[in-house]
Scaffold this motif. Structure first.
Motif, short mmCIF file in Angstrom:
data_model
loop_
_atom_site.label_atom_id
_atom_site.label_comp_id
_atom_site.label_asym_id
_atom_site.label_seq_id
_atom_site.Cartn_x
_atom_site.Cartn_y
_atom_site.Cartn_z
N GLU A 12 48.02 30.25 34.62
CA GLU A 12 47.42 31.30 34.16
C GLU A 12 45.63 30.91 33.93
OE1 GLU A 12 46.26 35.06 33.57
OE2 GLU A 12 48.45 34.26 34.52
N LYS A 13 45.47 29.99 33.33
CA LYS A 13 44.12 29.38 33.08
C LYS A 13 43.25 29.34 34.21
CE LYS A 13 41.12 26.55 30.41
NZ LYS A 13 41.12 25.28 29.38
N HIS A 14 44.21 28.67 35.23
CA HIS A 14 43.42 28.22 36.74
C HIS A 14 43.26 29.66 37.43
CE1 HIS A 14 43.90 26.25 40.66
NE2 HIS A 14 42.50 26.57 40.54
N ALA A 15 44.11 30.61 37.42
CA ALA A 15 44.12 31.84 37.79
C ALA A 15 43.00 32.52 37.42
CB ALA A 15 45.49 32.85 37.80
N GLN A 16 42.62 32.66 35.89
CA GLN A 16 41.45 33.25 35.45
C GLN A 16 40.33 32.92 35.97
OE1 GLN A 16 42.26 32.95 31.19
NE2 GLN A 16 43.96 34.44 31.20
N GLY A 17 40.18 31.37 35.98
CA GLY A 17 39.11 30.74 36.55
C GLY A 17 38.83 31.20 38.10
N CYS A 18 39.89 31.34 38.74
CA CYS A 18 39.67 31.63 40.28
C CYS A 18 39.24 33.03 40.11
CB CYS A 18 41.15 31.35 41.05
SG CYS A 18 41.45 29.79 41.24
N MET A 19 39.72 33.95 39.40
CA MET A 19 39.10 35.40 39.35
C MET A 19 37.66 35.46 38.94
SD MET A 19 41.46 37.00 40.65
CE MET A 19 40.79 38.90 40.56
N ARG A 20 37.35 34.45 38.08
CA ARG A 20 35.92 34.53 37.77
C ARG A 20 35.22 34.19 38.77
NH1 ARG A 20 33.03 30.43 36.63
NH2 ARG A 20 34.99 29.13 36.30
N MET A 21 35.58 32.93 39.32
CA MET A 21 34.85 32.50 40.61
C MET A 21 34.65 33.51 41.67
SD MET A 21 36.09 28.57 40.85
CE MET A 21 35.26 27.99 41.98
N ILE A 22 35.87 34.29 41.89
CA ILE A 22 35.40 35.18 43.12
C ILE A 22 34.35 36.27 42.74
CG2 ILE A 22 36.83 37.11 44.17
CD1 ILE A 22 39.35 35.34 43.89
N GLY A 23 34.49 36.57 41.33
CA GLY A 23 33.53 37.64 40.84
C GLY A 23 32.17 37.17 40.93
N GLU A 24 31.73 35.96 41.16
CA GLU A 24 30.71 35.37 40.92
C GLU A 24 30.02 35.07 42.51
OE1 GLU A 24 30.82 31.67 38.68
OE2 GLU A 24 30.90 32.96 36.63
N LEU A 25 30.93 35.00 43.36
CA LEU A 25 30.40 35.04 45.07
C LEU A 25 29.29 35.73 45.24
CD1 LEU A 25 33.83 34.74 46.58
CD2 LEU A 25 32.18 32.91 46.40
N GLU A 26 28.36 35.27 45.84
CA GLU A 26 27.12 35.95 46.23
C GLU A 26 27.50 37.01 47.33
OE1 GLU A 26 23.67 33.81 47.28
OE2 GLU A 26 24.51 31.90 46.04
N SER A 27 28.70 36.82 48.12
CA SER A 27 28.94 37.55 49.40
C SER A 27 30.08 38.62 48.84
CB SER A 27 29.66 36.73 50.51
OG SER A 27 29.96 37.67 51.50
N ASP A 28 29.74 39.90 48.80
CA ASP A 28 30.95 41.13 48.51
C ASP A 28 31.82 41.03 49.67
OD1 ASP A 28 29.51 41.77 46.18
OD2 ASP A 28 28.13 43.33 47.26
N LEU A 29 31.21 40.95 50.99
CA LEU A 29 32.19 40.77 52.08
C LEU A 29 33.25 39.58 51.85
CD1 LEU A 29 32.79 41.52 55.02
CD2 LEU A 29 31.19 39.34 55.63
#
Length: 123
Positions: free
Chosen positions: A99-116
Motif C-alpha cells: 500500500e505504501k508503494h502504491a501511494q508513492g506511485c500515485m504521488r509520482m503520477i501526479g507529479e509528472l510534467e506530462s498530463d498526456l
C-alpha cells in the motif's frame, strides 16, 4: 537513494512479437528505457534527448528513429513537449508491492510534467 536493480521479465520480453519485430537499435533503446538511471517505479519519467544521447552514444537521428519505432510498436509512449517517456504496460510486470508503494506511485503520477502520459499511466 539510488536504484540497484530493475525488474525485466525476460520471458515476456523475448516472446513479445512487438519487441521481437523491432530493430536491434529499438530493442536496445527499450531495454535502456526499462533500466536507465532516470527510470523509476512507475515507468514514466523525464528523459531529455541529450541524456539518452550521452548514455547511448548515439546521434539524435538514430535515437529518434529508434524511439519512433518503439512508439509505433506500442512499446512506449513519448510526449515530445515534456520529454516524458512511459514504458507501456509497466504495472503489468512491476505492480506496487504494498500500500505504501502504491501511494508513492500515485504521488509520482501526479507529479509528472506530462498530463498526456499521466492519463495513460493511470489507465
Amino acid at each position: 537513494m539510488s536504484k540497484h536493480f530493475t525488474k525485466v521479465y525476460g520471458e515476456a520480453l523475448w516472446r513479445s512479437k512487438r519487441f521481437l519485430g523491432a530493430s536491434d537499435k529499438a530493442k536496445l533503446l527499450f531495454v535502456y528505457f526499462l533500466s536507465n538511471s532516470h527510470s523509476n517505479s512507475i515507468g514514466a519519467y523525464t528523459i531529455p534527448d541529450g541524456y539518452a544521447l550521452a548514455d547511448l552514444g548515439w546521434s539524435l537521428e538514430v535515437y529518434r528513429d529508434a524511439r519512433g519505432e518503439l512508439e509505433t510498436a506500442g512499446l512506449i509512449q513519448f510526449d515530445d513537449d515534456t520529454d516524458v517517456v512511459y514504458v507501456a504496460k509497466w504495472f503489468r510486470h512491476s505492480p506496487p508491492q504494498n500500500e505504501k508503494h502504491a501511494q508513492g506511485c500515485m504521488r509520482m503520477i501526479g507529479e509528472l510534467e506530462s498530463d498526456l502520459i499521466a492519463d495513460v499511466v493511470q489507465r
